[in-house]
Design a protein around this motif. Structure first.
Motif, PDB file in Angstrom:
ATOM      1  N   THR A 200      47.415 -10.238  67.599  1.00  0.00           N
ATOM      2  CA  THR A 200      46.661  -9.164  68.230  1.00  0.00           C
ATOM      3  C   THR A 200      45.306  -9.699  68.651  1.00  0.00           C
ATOM      4  OG1 THR A 200      45.629  -6.989  68.090  1.00  0.00           O
ATOM      5  CG2 THR A 200      45.848  -8.133  66.000  1.00  0.00           C
ATOM      6  N   ILE A 201      44.946  -9.407  69.892  1.00  0.00           N
ATOM      7  CA  ILE A 201      43.614  -9.832  70.353  1.00  0.00           C
ATOM      8  C   ILE A 201      42.540  -9.137  69.534  1.00  0.00           C
ATOM      9  CG2 ILE A 201      44.310 -10.368  72.719  1.00  0.00           C
ATOM     10  CD1 ILE A 201      42.862  -7.646  73.470  1.00  0.00           C
ATOM     11  N   ASP A 202      42.876  -7.966  68.947  1.00  0.00           N
ATOM     12  CA  ASP A 202      41.863  -7.162  68.249  1.00  0.00           C
ATOM     13  C   ASP A 202      41.292  -7.863  67.017  1.00  0.00           C
ATOM     14  OD1 ASP A 202      42.630  -5.387  70.139  1.00  0.00           O
ATOM     15  OD2 ASP A 202      43.257  -3.800  68.780  1.00  0.00           O
ATOM     16  N   GLY A 248      39.846  -3.442  71.636  1.00  0.00           N
ATOM     17  CA  GLY A 248      39.795  -3.492  70.174  1.00  0.00           C
ATOM     18  C   GLY A 248      39.843  -2.046  69.732  1.00  0.00           C
ATOM     19  N   ARG A 249      41.078  -1.510  69.576  1.00  0.00           N
ATOM     20  CA  ARG A 249      41.168  -0.054  69.480  1.00  0.00           C
ATOM     21  C   ARG A 249      40.711   0.484  68.134  1.00  0.00           C
ATOM     22  NH1 ARG A 249      47.619   0.662  69.349  1.00  0.00           N
ATOM     23  NH2 ARG A 249      47.905  -1.186  68.111  1.00  0.00           N
ATOM     24  N   SER A 250      40.670  -0.360  67.114  1.00  0.00           N
ATOM     25  CA  SER A 250      40.129   0.128  65.844  1.00  0.00           C
ATOM     26  C   SER A 250      38.894  -0.676  65.486  1.00  0.00           C
ATOM     27  CB  SER A 250      41.162  -0.001  64.733  1.00  0.00           C
ATOM     28  OG  SER A 250      42.237   0.861  64.989  1.00  0.00           O
ATOM     29  N   GLN A 381      45.212   6.585  72.304  1.00  0.00           N
ATOM     30  CA  GLN A 381      45.077   5.417  73.194  1.00  0.00           C
ATOM     31  C   GLN A 381      43.632   5.305  73.673  1.00  0.00           C
ATOM     32  OE1 GLN A 381      48.271   4.216  75.644  1.00  0.00           O
ATOM     33  NE2 GLN A 381      49.564   5.869  74.963  1.00  0.00           N
ATOM     34  N   VAL A 382      42.819   4.689  72.796  1.00  0.00           N
ATOM     35  CA  VAL A 382      41.384   4.649  73.058  1.00  0.00           C
ATOM     36  C   VAL A 382      41.027   3.867  74.311  1.00  0.00           C
ATOM     37  CG1 VAL A 382      40.428   5.156  70.786  1.00  0.00           C
ATOM     38  CG2 VAL A 382      41.260   2.870  71.262  1.00  0.00           C
ATOM     39  N   SER A 383      41.958   2.972  74.754  1.00  0.00           N
ATOM     40  CA  SER A 383      41.628   2.207  75.964  1.00  0.00           C
ATOM     41  C   SER A 383      41.505   3.142  77.171  1.00  0.00           C
ATOM     42  CB  SER A 383      42.669   1.121  76.227  1.00  0.00           C
ATOM     43  OG  SER A 383      43.928   1.698  76.420  1.00  0.00           O
ATOM     44  N   GLY A 420      39.404  -5.601  79.051  1.00  0.00           N
ATOM     45  CA  GLY A 420      40.519  -5.474  78.110  1.00  0.00           C
ATOM     46  C   GLY A 420      41.705  -6.257  78.600  1.00  0.00           C
ATOM     47  N   TYR A 421      42.380  -5.678  79.589  1.00  0.00           N
ATOM     48  CA  TYR A 421      43.615  -6.289  80.076  1.00  0.00           C
ATOM     49  C   TYR A 421      43.348  -7.674  80.691  1.00  0.00           C
ATOM     50  CZ  TYR A 421      45.266  -1.645  79.106  1.00  0.00           C
ATOM     51  OH  TYR A 421      45.569  -0.479  78.447  1.00  0.00           O
ATOM     52  N   GLU A 422      42.101  -7.896  81.144  1.00  0.00           N
ATOM     53  CA  GLU A 422      41.751  -9.189  81.755  1.00  0.00           C
ATOM     54  C   GLU A 422      41.942 -10.357  80.800  1.00  0.00           C
ATOM     55  OE1 GLU A 422      39.972  -6.520  81.576  1.00  0.00           O
ATOM     56  OE2 GLU A 422      39.026  -6.038  83.498  1.00  0.00           O
ATOM     57  N   GLY A 423      41.843 -10.074  79.490  1.00  0.00           N
ATOM     58  CA  GLY A 423      41.853 -11.179  78.523  1.00  0.00           C
ATOM     59  C   GLY A 423      43.176 -11.359  77.806  1.00  0.00           C
ATOM     60  N   ARG A 424      44.079 -10.387  77.949  1.00  0.00           N
ATOM     61  CA  ARG A 424      45.254 -10.404  77.067  1.00  0.00           C
ATOM     62  C   ARG A 424      46.329 -11.404  77.469  1.00  0.00           C
ATOM     63  NH1 ARG A 424      47.166  -4.515  75.387  1.00  0.00           N
ATOM     64  NH2 ARG A 424      48.244  -4.730  77.370  1.00  0.00           N
ATOM     65  N   CYS A 425      46.319 -11.814  78.734  1.00  0.00           N
ATOM     66  CA  CYS A 425      47.369 -12.734  79.179  1.00  0.00           C
ATOM     67  C   CYS A 425      46.804 -14.036  79.699  1.00  0.00           C
ATOM     68  CB  CYS A 425      48.243 -12.059  80.232  1.00  0.00           C
ATOM     69  SG  CYS A 425      49.384 -10.909  79.457  1.00  0.00           S
TER      70      CYS A 425
HETATM   71  P1  FBP Z   1      48.110  -4.661  69.613  1.00  0.00           P
HETATM   72  O1  FBP Z   1      47.449  -4.055  68.417  1.00  0.00           O
HETATM   73  O2  FBP Z   1      49.513  -4.246  69.792  1.00  0.00           O
HETATM   74  O3  FBP Z   1      47.948  -6.155  69.621  1.00  0.00           O
HETATM   75  O4  FBP Z   1      47.366  -4.168  70.926  1.00  0.00           O
HETATM   76  C1  FBP Z   1      45.998  -4.140  70.976  1.00  0.00           C
HETATM   77  C2  FBP Z   1      45.476  -3.630  72.286  1.00  0.00           C
HETATM   78  O5  FBP Z   1      45.231  -4.688  73.187  1.00  0.00           O
HETATM   79  C3  FBP Z   1      44.213  -2.807  72.048  1.00  0.00           C
HETATM   80  O6  FBP Z   1      43.068  -3.603  72.082  1.00  0.00           O
HETATM   81  C4  FBP Z   1      44.288  -1.776  73.131  1.00  0.00           C
HETATM   82  O7  FBP Z   1      43.659  -0.581  72.763  1.00  0.00           O
HETATM   83  C5  FBP Z   1      45.758  -1.531  73.262  1.00  0.00           C
HETATM   84  O8  FBP Z   1      46.393  -2.735  72.919  1.00  0.00           O
HETATM   85  C6  FBP Z   1      46.153  -1.116  74.653  1.00  0.00           C
HETATM   86  O9  FBP Z   1      47.508  -0.845  74.670  1.00  0.00           O
HETATM   87  P2  FBP Z   1      48.413  -0.745  75.956  1.00  0.00           P
HETATM   88  O10 FBP Z   1      48.723  -2.132  76.384  1.00  0.00           O
HETATM   89  O11 FBP Z   1      49.631  -0.048  75.478  1.00  0.00           O
HETATM   90  O12 FBP Z   1      47.633  -0.028  76.993  1.00  0.00           O
END
Ligand code: FBP
Length: 549
Positions: A200-202, A248-250, A381-383, A420-425
């Motif tokens: 998890t990136i979080d 970082g949803r939590s 879904q805090v994002s 957010g999404y910019e960093g995940r992949c």
């Molecule tokens: P994971 O806990 O599954 O790794 O996801 C974390 C996260 O990237 C959060 O930071 C963000 O709030 C959430 O996923 C966004 O989820 P989605 O991709 O479903 O919009």
């Protein structure tokens, strides 16, 4: 598929492994373990997988010949840089056990196991994805594996493909599911091992034995590059206040790490807000005071980092969200039948008077978001909540008041960003490329050791990769009981930012200076080739945590 020059160069990168995994491997069991809390309840729920010992791997001087093994792999939850390397490490690991071993990927997350959607991951496919970002090799999903029907459906396809081990690559919720599945398959003698990998990136899936989740390193480096770029723009034009929300949803680990890397004027840490029992207005006042103090020096510009999960940590909001969660869990069908424009009023009518008043005071968009779109694990879904706009709007109003009182005389022009999404992949940093490959390879060793209900663990991460230590941690060890969807459930305890931890203490000791003065740091883009101090540094969080041990 057309490849960029960097992709081509990265395809040839050979990730490093801990020394113990570079030859034949021996599993050494430690002492029996206990869950972090609620021991009796967790033990009762996991009778066959509770209390297992920690395992570490050593070089084996008397290796045995392995048998072919068929393994299934699942990517679960949000994307995180390095997932493809976990899979390539796993592939290479099972091929090392025996060259006839086979790897099957379930498509689009845990749902693929239940729906029997899979592909065989062969060497040419794996080679296409080595050292790349993304989860697109098999896709990911958030289906929660929680009931017997799903487990039995999954078992059918596992038996059909002669799969005797499943690796679930996921965050705290997905690894909780892995533990539940492991218990079910073991208790029913199904002959299927289940192993988890910490993703998890979080950064909130960690403890003494899992030092960090993969993806955190790369994602925070990407965000820090962008924050640094904005800081430089901000310091050049000197006319905007930039409010940047970070995923970082939590937990606020991402915001804290980025703050340590870039030294913004303000960074809110949700865990501190909760510990100090702060209201939304107090947070706003704090930011407005910094804006006014900088304006008094002629600096009408600045940067504010806001963690995505902030809303849920403001005590009054947290209590409100908990009541909404219970309400929606109990009356899901009734709520679904209410038309969109009447949903807000429906919620107000069904909440206790205290929470109804807080809910009614929120801007309509934020209020609606709090009552919509729970993910399958029951998380808000805090994002989707625009906290950065909410804060800047309220700061603007507060500054108007201060102006009227003669306490502020400046200009306030906010800009908003969500990183957010910019960093995940992103293509994994050298750290994540190595760490992920090692986690996957290590998962193969856990399979070979015959264990189930374990999480792949690679430690000593601030040292060079050859000195990393590899092993397995029983997942039940990380569990406690928490309220989810209105019921108490066994879940992996989330690791929040510790206010007595070294990373936060470092930040807290410097933030007053960063607030008033302009101390920005510009980390620049991730580097893959070059000197180790530029290319191979792990996150500052990891470095400060290690120094304090
Ligand atoms: P994971 O806990 O599954 O790794 O996801 C974390 C996260 O990237 C959060 O930071 C963000 O709030 C959430 O996923 C966004 O989820 P989605 O991709 O479903 O919009």
């Amino acid at each position: 598929m057309k490849k960029s020059a960097l992709q081509k160069a990265r395809a040839t990168y050979q990730p490093k492994l801990p020394i113990a995994l570079t030859g034949p491997v021996k599993a050494v069991a430690g002492k029996p373990t206990q869950s972090v809390a609620n021991q009796e309840e967790i033990k009762a729920l996991f009778p066959t997988t509770y209390g297992l010992p920690e395992i570490h791997f050593e070089k084996n001087t008397a290796p045995t010949i392995g048998k072919p093994v068929n393994v299934g792999v699942i990517l679960s939850g949000g994307q995180a840089p390095g997932g493809h390397n976990v899979i390539s490490g796993l592939f290479d690991g099972i091929k090392k056990i025996h060259r006839d071993s086979r790897l099957f990927g379930f498509i689009m997350g845990p749902g693929g196991l239940v729906a029997h959607k899979y592909i065989e991951l062969t060497a040419p496919i794996i080679d296409e994805y080595r050292n790349t970002g993304g989860f697109d090799i098999i896709g990911s999903g958030r289906t929660k594996l929680e009931n017997k029907d799903q487990f039995d459906k999954g078992l059918q396809i596992l038996k059909e493909l002669n799969i005797s081990a499943v690796v679930i690559i996921g965050g705290d919720d997905s690894n909780t599911n892995a533990a539940v599945l492991a218990e079910y398959y073991k208790a029913n003698n199904c002959g299927v091992q289940v192993i988890g990998c910490p993703k998890t990136i979080d950064g909130d899936l960690k403890n003494d034995l899992i030092e960090t989740s993969f993806g955190f390193d790369t994602a925070t480096k990407v965000y820090s590059e962008m924050i640094g770029n904005i800081e430089r723009d901000c310091n050049s034009a000197k006319k905007y206040w930039h409010f940047m929300k970070l995923m970082g949803r939590s937990a606020s680990h991402i915001a804290l790490e980025c703050a340590l890397q870039t030294q913004p004027n303000v960074c809110i840490i949700s865990e501190e807000v909760e510990a100090k029992n702060m209201t939304l207005q107090q947070i706003v006042n704090q930011i407005a005071d910094v804006v006014a103090a900088r304006a008094a020096e002629g600096n009408n510009f600045g940067t504010v980092l806001v963690p995505e999960g902030l809303i849920e940590f403001i005590p009054a909001m947290k209590a409100l969200i908990a009541e909404i969660n219970d309400l929606l869990a109990a009356k899901a069908d009734e709520f679904a039948a209410v038309d969109k424009d009447s949903k807000r009023q429906w919620v107000i009518d069904h909440l206790s008077p205290e929470h109804a008043a807080t809910y009614a005071s929120l801007p309509a968009g934020v209020a609606l978001q709090l009552s919509l779109d729970r993910d399958p694990h029951g998380n808000v879904q805090v994002s989707l909540i625009e906290t950065e706009k909410l804060l800047s709007e309220m700061v603007g109003k507060r500054l108007d008041q201060m102006k009227a009182e003669g306490a502020y005389n400046g200009k306030f022009s906010p800009q908003h960003h969500f990183f957010g999404y910019e960093g995940r992949c992103a293509a994994p940093s050298n750290f994540d490329a190595d760490y992920c490959y090692a986690l996957g390879f290590n998962a193969a060793c856990l399979i070979n050791a015959g264990v189930t209900g374990y999480m792949s663990s690679v430690r000593n991460l601030v040292k060079p990769a050859v000195q990393w230590q590899a092993g397995g941690i029983p997942i039940t060890m990380m569990m406690n009981m928490e309220r989810r969807n209105g019921e108490m459930k066994p879940v992996i305890q989330k690791a929040l930012v510790r206010l007595d931890g070294a990373p936060f203490e470092k930040f807290a000791s410097q933030r007053d200076d960063w607030a008033l003065n302009t101390c920005y740091v510009y980390p620049g883009p991730i580097q893959y080739f070059g000197p180790a101090e530029v290319c191979d540094q792990p996150s500052l969080t990891l470095q400060y945590e290690h120094k304090s041990k």
